[in-house]
Design a protein around this motif. Structure first.
Motif, PDB file in Angstrom:
ATOM      1  N   LYS A 140       0.632  -1.203  -0.042  1.00  0.00           N
ATOM      2  CA  LYS A 140      -0.197   0.093  -0.058  1.00  0.00           C
ATOM      3  C   LYS A 140       0.838   1.177   0.109  1.00  0.00           C
ATOM      4  O   LYS A 140       0.524   2.323   0.447  1.00  0.00           O
ATOM      5  N   TYR A 267      -8.616  -5.434   5.341  1.00  0.00           N
ATOM      6  CA  TYR A 267      -9.023  -4.289   4.689  1.00  0.00           C
ATOM      7  C   TYR A 267      -9.019  -4.188   3.237  1.00  0.00           C
ATOM      8  O   TYR A 267      -7.912  -4.537   2.613  1.00  0.00           O
ATOM      9  N   ASP A 269      -8.765  -1.607   0.211  1.00  0.00           N
ATOM     10  CA  ASP A 269      -8.917  -0.071   0.003  1.00  0.00           C
ATOM     11  C   ASP A 269      -8.633   0.176  -1.435  1.00  0.00           C
ATOM     12  O   ASP A 269      -8.336  -1.015  -2.311  1.00  0.00           O
ATOM     13  N   ALA A 270      -8.342   1.369  -1.861  1.00  0.00           N
ATOM     14  CA  ALA A 270      -7.956   1.944  -3.175  1.00  0.00           C
ATOM     15  C   ALA A 270      -6.636   1.111  -3.606  1.00  0.00           C
ATOM     16  O   ALA A 270      -6.601   0.957  -4.825  1.00  0.00           O
ATOM     17  N   PHE A 271      -5.606   1.269  -2.743  1.00  0.00           N
ATOM     18  CA  PHE A 271      -4.466   0.267  -3.049  1.00  0.00           C
ATOM     19  C   PHE A 271      -4.466  -0.741  -3.660  1.00  0.00           C
ATOM     20  O   PHE A 271      -3.812  -1.443  -4.634  1.00  0.00           O
ATOM     21  N   THR A 272      -5.278  -1.783  -2.923  1.00  0.00           N
ATOM     22  CA  THR A 272      -5.823  -3.035  -3.425  1.00  0.00           C
ATOM     23  C   THR A 272      -6.204  -3.159  -4.590  1.00  0.00           C
ATOM     24  O   THR A 272      -5.719  -3.923  -5.455  1.00  0.00           O
ATOM     25  N   LEU A 273      -7.032  -2.409  -4.941  1.00  0.00           N
ATOM     26  CA  LEU A 273      -7.776  -2.314  -6.080  1.00  0.00           C
ATOM     27  C   LEU A 273      -6.809  -1.858  -7.335  1.00  0.00           C
ATOM     28  O   LEU A 273      -6.684  -2.383  -8.369  1.00  0.00           O
ATOM     29  N   ALA A 274      -6.134  -0.745  -7.025  1.00  0.00           N
ATOM     30  CA  ALA A 274      -4.884  -0.155  -8.139  1.00  0.00           C
ATOM     31  C   ALA A 274      -3.838  -1.444  -8.324  1.00  0.00           C
ATOM     32  O   ALA A 274      -3.483  -1.444  -9.286  1.00  0.00           O
TER      33      ALA A 274
END
Length: 319
Positions: A140, A267, A269-274
């Motif tokens: 992340k 969790y 979050d946006a980092f996972t999706l990115a």
């Protein structure tokens, strides 16, 4: 896109999804069972399933166990799992995912050195984008995420990634010789189980005697994400370069992240999706314009074939 190539891309992606389920399963199970025993139990159950499949297909032929390369692949595979299972106990899951999956870089290097695989700009770009995706997803972009765990665990999982890079190159070498890829997948697991029992005997660690959940985890890991994805992966090598395969296999990190969110409440979050998006985009970039290997070069048999004759000394077919 040729039919055979599209088929084998599909096999790799399916293998990635199945393998991705093993990360949450391993994380839960390794906390209640000795890591070395987990390696042996998983390999033994996968091998048993593979032998049952071969017997059902009437393709069981013990001559494949006369090949030294099959025993070498089993030893390397068992070593890789032992290193990862021991390492994940000492370090964090995020660093394990990062350090193991950077083996895509080493696979690409080995394919160039030993198989004379062409180095293209799309491959290099795809690898860099894919590794960046793993870095984003696993850390992340927070340097503090790399401070957990112990250095020994980090080293173990990193070496596991190196070991599996060698293993992938070895599997590719054997697939190029031809023969029954179903038998090859089962034989690798049989020899892996044989080597995996050795460290258990040496260190004299007892089998687990704890909860039912522990054994359920072992059964799942042995029967679901072991033989089936290995079979799919080996079959795909008939037409797909291991470098491209390694990039597509990174999808397992995305699957593991989603399952960890759903099952372990990790969790998302946006980092996972990115990170997941970068991994998929990197695979797309690397595969654009990629020419598949001609299927005849690998001489892999179809799943429904009943011919189990072993290959003769045909040598390696290079791209």
């Amino acid at each position: 896109m040729p039919t055979a190539k599209a088929r084998d891309y599909g096999l790799i992606l399916l293998a990635s999804v199945i393998w991705g389920t093993s990360f949450p399963g391993s994380k839960l199970t390794v906390g209640t069972v000795d890591p070395l025993f987990l390696t042996f139990a998983r390999m033994a159950l996968g091998a048993a399933l593979g032998m049952v499949v071969l017997a059902a297909l009437r393709r069981l032929d013990v001559r494949i166990f006369r090949e030294p390369v099959v025993w070498a692949l089993g030893a390397v595979n068992a070593l890789g799992f032992d290193l990862q299972n021991e390492g994940i106990v000492l370090t964090t899951a995020s660093k394990t995912a990062l350090l193991v999956n950077v083996n895509v870089v080493f696979i690409a290097i080995l394919m160039v050195l030993f198989f004379r695989e062409a180095v293209t700009r799309s491959k290099i770009a795809g690898i860099l984008i894919g590794v960046l995706g793993v870095l984003v997803l696993a850390t992340k972009l927070d340097p503090n995420s790399l401070t957990g765990g112990q250095f020994a665990g980090d080293v173990l999982v990193f070496v596991a990634g190196l070991v599996w890079a060698v293993y992938v190159a070895g599997v590719k070498w054997r697939v190029d010789r031809g023969g029954d890829f179903v038998a090859l997948a089962a034989a690798i697991l049989v020899t892996s189980a044989a080597f995996a029992i050795l460290p258990i005997v040496v260190v004299a660690r007892p089998p687990p005697t704890s909860t039912t959940g522990c054994w359920l985890g072992i059964l799942y890991l042995g029967l679901v994400p072991t033989f089936a994805p290995l079979l799919l992966y080996v079959a795909s090598m008939r037409t797909v370069s291991p470098t491209i395969s390694a990039l597509l296999i990174l999808l397992e990190v995305v699957v593991a992240a989603i399952l960890s969110f759903l099952l372990l409440r990790d969790y998302l979050d946006a980092f996972t999706l990115a990170g997941g998006g970068l991994i998929l985009f990197g695979a797309y970039v690397a595969t654009r314009g990629e020419k598949g290997l001609p299927e005849a070069a690998a001489m892999g048999q179809a799943l429904g074939s009943s011919d189990t004759a072993l290959p003769g000394p045909v040598g390696i077919r290079r791209r």
